[in-house]
Every structure is written in C-alpha cells, then in structure tokens.
Design an enzyme around this catalytic site. Sequence first.
Site, PDB file in Angstrom:
ATOM      1  N   PHE A  45       0.822  -1.213   0.000  1.00 41.53           N
ATOM      2  CA  PHE A  45       0.000   0.000   0.000  1.00 41.53           C
ATOM      3  C   PHE A  45       0.860   1.268   0.000  1.00 41.53           C
ATOM      4  CE2 PHE A  45      -4.286  -1.908   1.753  1.00 41.53           C
ATOM      5  CZ  PHE A  45      -4.433  -2.607   0.566  1.00 41.53           C
ATOM      6  N   ARG A  46       2.207   1.065  -0.166  1.00 35.23           N
ATOM      7  CA  ARG A  46       3.132   2.134  -0.604  1.00 35.23           C
ATOM      8  C   ARG A  46       3.412   3.275   0.363  1.00 35.23           C
ATOM      9  NH1 ARG A  46       5.326  -1.028  -4.188  1.00 35.23           N
ATOM     10  NH2 ARG A  46       4.324  -1.177  -6.210  1.00 35.23           N
ATOM     11  N   ASP A 294      -0.852  -9.599  -4.025  1.00 33.10           N
ATOM     12  CA  ASP A 294       0.385  -8.879  -4.356  1.00 33.10           C
ATOM     13  C   ASP A 294       0.022  -7.538  -5.004  1.00 33.10           C
ATOM     14  OD1 ASP A 294       2.997  -8.147  -4.559  1.00 33.10           O
ATOM     15  OD2 ASP A 294       3.602  -9.743  -5.927  1.00 33.10           O
TER      16      ASP A 294
HETATM   17  O1  DOR Z   1       5.970  -7.200  -9.103  1.00 32.69           O
HETATM   18  C1  DOR Z   1       6.311  -6.898  -7.971  1.00 32.69           C
HETATM   19  N1  DOR Z   1       6.020  -5.689  -7.451  1.00 32.69           N
HETATM   20  N2  DOR Z   1       7.020  -7.761  -7.263  1.00 32.69           N
HETATM   21  C2  DOR Z   1       7.593  -7.428  -6.112  1.00 32.69           C
HETATM   22  O2  DOR Z   1       8.305  -8.221  -5.573  1.00 32.69           O
HETATM   23  C3  DOR Z   1       7.416  -6.090  -5.551  1.00 32.69           C
HETATM   24  C4  DOR Z   1       6.225  -5.435  -6.081  1.00 32.69           C
HETATM   25  C5  DOR Z   1       6.258  -3.950  -5.829  1.00 32.69           C
HETATM   26  O3  DOR Z   1       6.390  -3.572  -4.668  1.00 32.69           O
HETATM   27  O4  DOR Z   1       6.134  -3.196  -6.779  1.00 32.69           O
HETATM   28 ZN    ZN Z   2       4.842  -8.328  -3.363  1.00 35.76          ZN
END
Ligand code: DOR
Ligand code: ZN
Length: 407
Positions: A45-46, A294
Amino acid sequence: MITINNVLMPDETRKTITREYHEDITIDGSNLLALPGLIDPHVHFRVPGLEDKEDWQHASIAAIKGGYTTVFDMPNTKPATTTKERLDNKFQIINQQLSEVDMPLRYKLFFGADKNQFHEIVKVKDDIVGIKVFMGASTGDLLMDDESSLHAIYALAKVHGLIIALHAEDELIIRNNAAKYADETDFKYHSIIREPEAAVKAVDLVIKLTEIYGVTSYILHLSTIGELELVKKAKERGLPVFVETCPHYLFLDESMYPTLNGRGKMNPPLRTKNDQDILWNALNDGVIDTIGSDHAPHKLGEKEQPLCKCPSGVPGIETTLPLMLTAWKQNKVKLSKVIELTHANPQKIFSLAKNDDLVLVDIVTSKILTDENMATKCKWTPFVGMELIGFPRFVFTQNRLIDCEKI
Ligand code: DOR
Ligand code: ZN
C-alpha cells in the site's frame, strides 16, 4: 440487529443470518453469498514515501470493495520498514490515513530483513506479522541474497518465533540474464530474464533453511511447476512450508504480453499456460495454501514506459475475489476452496484471532472491469475487459455496515 434473509452460505445452503447492530436493518440475500471477511496476506500500500502510486485512503476502500477486511502490508517502502522507529512511524501514518476516510480495515505489517539492522528485530517482534526477505531484488532497495545473512535471519526468527515470508528468486541468475538481454525491448524478455530456474533455485534454498532451523517459511507468489514440485516434497516431509500464489499467475500468462505490455510486468513474471494449468491443479489439491493479491500499484504512465524503465507490479486487491468466484461459477474451483485460500488458511498460518466480519457478495450481476471503475489510486487493472461476477455488495466489520456501492 442486521438480518440477511435467504443468503447463500459457504456450504451452499441458504439461511438467515444476523449480526448485532445499533439499528434494525433487513437485507434480501437472494442474490448474495455470505463469506467471512477475507484476508490478503500480501499487499503493497506504498506508505510511506510512494504515495504517488497508492495510499491507505484509496487502498482501504479498494480492499473493502474487494471483500477484504484484513491485509498484511509489505516493507519495501521509502524508506524501507527495517527499524523500530520506521515501523512505529508507519503505524502512525497508516492510522491517520485510515481515520481520514473512516475505513475500518484491519491490518498487520511485515518487517523488512536488512542485514545491517538485525538488532532491530528483537524490538519489533511482538508488533509484526513476520519478516519479509527479498532474495531477489524488486521494487525498492531491500535485498538479502547472501547465504550467510539468510542463515542469520532464520536463526533469529527461530529465537523469536517469527514467520519468514520470502520473495524467492535467485538474484545472480536474474542479474546474469539481465546483462545478456539488456538490449531487448519486447516485454516477453521479462519472463526470460527472470526465468523459472531463478525461482526454483531460491525455493530449494528456502526449503533447506526451513529444515535446518525449523522456522515457518511462507513462500510468496509461487508461479512455476518446478517450485511446486519442491514444495510438494517438502510438505510430504512435514516441513513447515506454506505457499501463496497470485491471481495474475492464475488468470494471465506470458502469451498475453502482446496485449498487456507493461501491464503484464511483475516479479516473479508471468509464466506459461502449462505452469498456469498445474498451478490450478495444485490449488485444488491443497499444495497451494493461500492467494495473495500482491497488490503492487504503479502509475499507468510508469507502466506505459519501455521494458527497461517499466516498474514491476500490478494492482489486484479489488479483483481477486470476483476472479475466483467467476472461476467457481465455471467449476474451476470449489467455493470451500476459495474460502480456505482467502480466509481460513491465512488465518491459521499467521495465527490471527477470529472475528465476525462478514462479506455479502453479489453472485448474480456481472460487470466488465474498466480502469476508471477501480478504487485503487493508480486506476488501472491488468484484468481490464474481463466480465466477472462476485463483487461485494455489503461488508460488515468492527460493528460497521459498509455499503460497497457508496464508498
Ligand atoms: O511485481 C512486484 N512488485 N514484485 C515485487 O516483488 C514487488 C512489487 C512492488 O512492490 O512493486
Ligand atoms: Zn509483493
């Protein structure tokens, strides 16, 4: 009291169910399925530092609209969540953002493994859901690819009774391939650079570490046949290895790069249709334990850049349940299995307390996914154009009844 009449239950019978509430509300459940609140063990969620891609004001609404009442957030933020101070700060910011939109989303945080900050783990062990290890580099600067550090983190996890969640891809294989194919521009090279062997080699090491230390390993985003074979054997030997896959590996594959381009770039990458078929079998046979979205948003403008500049990651929290329920309607998976993968298994693996969260899902009305209708801040989905059923209509959690069409 909330009364939901004639609602379809997980065992596919119809019932009337109730929840204590400060008002009397009756809901006609004829078109609705009642599910427990879903748990997404893998979201990005950044926050802090990457709020241009996502924040909890948007993501919490996307989560509730997607039927999730609990999420586990990853530490590859800016800065990465690798000290107690940063963890405490992250809790504060998240709570502030959730209160701004008044969203009652339950959440837990993973702590990032950083070999220079191992001494921080003892300070946070009671506040985290587990330790996240990036064995291969991805978004952000977290990376722990040397074996001695991996042994050290497993030894620490053993002492403190912590679960380790792993991004299992071998960094050396990826780097060598990246150098070899540095001039390629076709997105299909993403799957060639991060080849299946990179994942298989890392999972092999994870299983060895699990055996040596007896620590519970949670393998994130499993995507290949080779990894499945290793995991199956490890489980047969009784090792505490649990595995997650993601909707993009179940519903997209590498033949779709010509239409997806950057929207199909994530780590690990998309695999073959054959890998996908075997993943579905493993999911139905109980080798795969969970589905994590994810949810890893990046801005559409970033995703429209050429291969070498396009960041990896796709949003997914508001589409996972409709994708899985549409698959249920198509007899690809049992309803009880969908609930195991998205609720019962994550609850067991991570020892979450039970709650009375309830999600009432419309299983009659179908909708076509569009970018504009997404609640996530980045406003796009790799599943755009798909026609799905199974969008949540109401969510009950923490004494609140949320009308998903009004948020
Ligand atoms: O595709 C991905 N995005 N794999 C990851 O391991 C991290 C994630 C991201 O945080 O953007
Ligand atoms: Zn991830």
